[in-house]
Design an enzyme around this catalytic site. Structure first.
Site, mmCIF file in Angstrom:
data_model
loop_
_atom_site.group_PDB
_atom_site.id
_atom_site.type_symbol
_atom_site.label_atom_id
_atom_site.label_comp_id
_atom_site.label_asym_id
_atom_site.label_seq_id
_atom_site.Cartn_x
_atom_site.Cartn_y
_atom_site.Cartn_z
ATOM 1 N N GLU A 170 72.638 3.176 21.223
ATOM 2 C CA GLU A 170 71.847 3.860 19.864
ATOM 3 C C GLU A 170 72.438 4.347 18.446
ATOM 4 O O GLU A 170 74.234 4.923 18.694
ATOM 5 C CB GLU A 170 71.083 5.075 20.316
ATOM 6 C CG GLU A 170 70.347 6.277 18.852
ATOM 7 C CD GLU A 170 69.991 6.894 20.018
ATOM 8 O OE1 GLU A 170 69.596 7.656 21.391
ATOM 9 O OE2 GLU A 170 70.097 8.204 19.200
ATOM 10 N N GLU A 175 72.294 13.396 13.236
ATOM 11 C CA GLU A 175 71.340 14.280 13.301
ATOM 12 C C GLU A 175 71.328 16.145 13.080
ATOM 13 O O GLU A 175 72.586 16.001 12.204
ATOM 14 C CB GLU A 175 70.743 14.689 14.422
ATOM 15 C CG GLU A 175 71.077 13.282 15.540
ATOM 16 C CD GLU A 175 70.710 13.138 16.856
ATOM 17 O OE1 GLU A 175 70.331 13.263 17.687
ATOM 18 O OE2 GLU A 175 72.298 13.059 17.441
#
Length: 358
Positions: A170, A175
């Site tokens: 991933e 974020e």
């Protein structure tokens, strides 16, 4: 791909680049929002994409969120976006029927401590249209302001070539947390980039491949910033605005199994498991040597540790069986922290560009 978000039809309609993922099962993180295909939660306006959270209580009432209500997502996409091996659907696709129900329906019951997901939001992806294996990604975005917001710009592999998450990797380009700069565990003045990877489902070595950038006099909800990924067979770089502001810069100079320095044997409960290298036939870039697609989403809360316990007035504990209920009961507290304007409480995206390395 060069997406300027000109109108809803070109973005979400037939032939558009984006697919709305509709679920309420928490996406493996115990997230508290449900993602919908409603234009209330994802839409295009004046050349921008908006991912906007709304309250479920505005749709079904607070009493129903907390007790005595069954909520079903009739347009749930779980069987499309998250196929797993369990029972056959009869058409060549296999999926776990129990997991499907848990991702597509919820029942509120005050005795059991279960609630309907108290927030509605959106998660959109290019899974069905656009992916790259090596190349560059640029996303210009302004982050949302509000406690327990979890905006993300990230990538998953089109196929789980090396096994289920995190074996096939991933890539997290950005974020963040919507909590204010005073939040003790990196609020909206921080953005983070990372790689998730590991040789078995419960062993994620992300702690070896992550970093962040911060602003001391401003935050990432005040204006647009460019979040970028540069990715080749030899290295990967994630940065914000400038290569000098890199969150992660990683040379693929050793195999990831070596980089992980994993133990020979791990325990899953009382069972001893001898670790095998799932990338033994790959290169130093493996598992990051396959096509990945892009995801834009705005999650709210969760029980995977992104929001550490006992920090910033967090109204739930990750290990609690009633974490989502505790969050829902604190709605007056966290909702008052959300920016009053739609513009400021949304993840707003100006453009997305993806280049395949030739």
């Amino acid at each position: 791909m060069d997406e300027e978000f000109n109108d809803n039809e070109s973005v979400f309609g037939a032939g558009g680049n984006w697919f709305r993922e509709v679920e309420l099962g928490g996406f493996g993180n115990g997230e508290f929002e449900m993602t919908t295909d409603s234009p209330n939660n994802s839409y295009v306006s004046n050349g921008y994409l908006y991912i906007t959270p709304t309250l479920t209580s505005d749709a079904i009432g607070t009493a129903n969120v907390l007790n005595g209500y069954t909520y079903n997502l009739t347009d749930c996409t779980y069987n499309v976006t998250n196929p797993v091996s369990s029972s056959s659907s009869g058409n060549g696709t296999t999926f776990d029927a129990t997991a499907y129900y848990q991702s597509c329906g919820a029942v509120s019951n005050s005795t059991a401590g279960t609630v309907i997901n108290p927030v509605q939001s959106a998660r959109i992806s290019t899974r069905n249209t656009t992916s790259i294996k090596y190349g560059r990604v640029e996303v210009s975005a302004k982050l949302p302001r509000g406690d327990w917001f979890w905006p993300a710009i990230w990538m998953l592999p089109v196929n789980n070539t090396y096994g289920p998450w995190p074996l096939s990797g991933e890539i997290d380009i950005m974020e963040s947390r919507g909590n204010p700069s005073s939040y003790p565990d990196q609020g909206i003045n921080y953005v983070r980039g990372s790689l998730n990877w590991g040789p078995i489902s419960f062993l994620n070595a992300v702690y070896k491949t992550f970093g962040w950038w911060t602003q001391r006099r401003a935050d990432y909800g005040q204006s647009f910033h460019t979040y970028a990924l540069e990715w080749t067979p030899d290295f990967l770089r994630i940065y914000v605005d400038s290569r000098l502001h890199y969150m992660l810069e990683l040379s693929f100079n050793e195999p990831f199994f070596t980089r992980g320095d994993f133990p020979t044997v791990v325990q899953n409960g009382t069972q001893d498991i001898v670790l095998q290298n799932p990338w033994v036939n790959g290169t130093n870039a493996t598992p990051f040597d396959q096509p990945f697609y892009l995801i834009l989403d705005l999650a709210v809360g969760g029980t995977n540790g992104w929001f550490p316990d006992n920090a910033g007035g967090k109204p739930w504990l990750d290990g609690s069986d009633t974490a989502m209920r505790d969050f829902a009961l604190a709605q007056d507290t966290w909702y008052s922290s959300w920016a009053p304007s739609v513009e400021d409480r949304s993840l707003v995206v100006d453009y997305v560009k993806m280049w395949q390395l030739c």
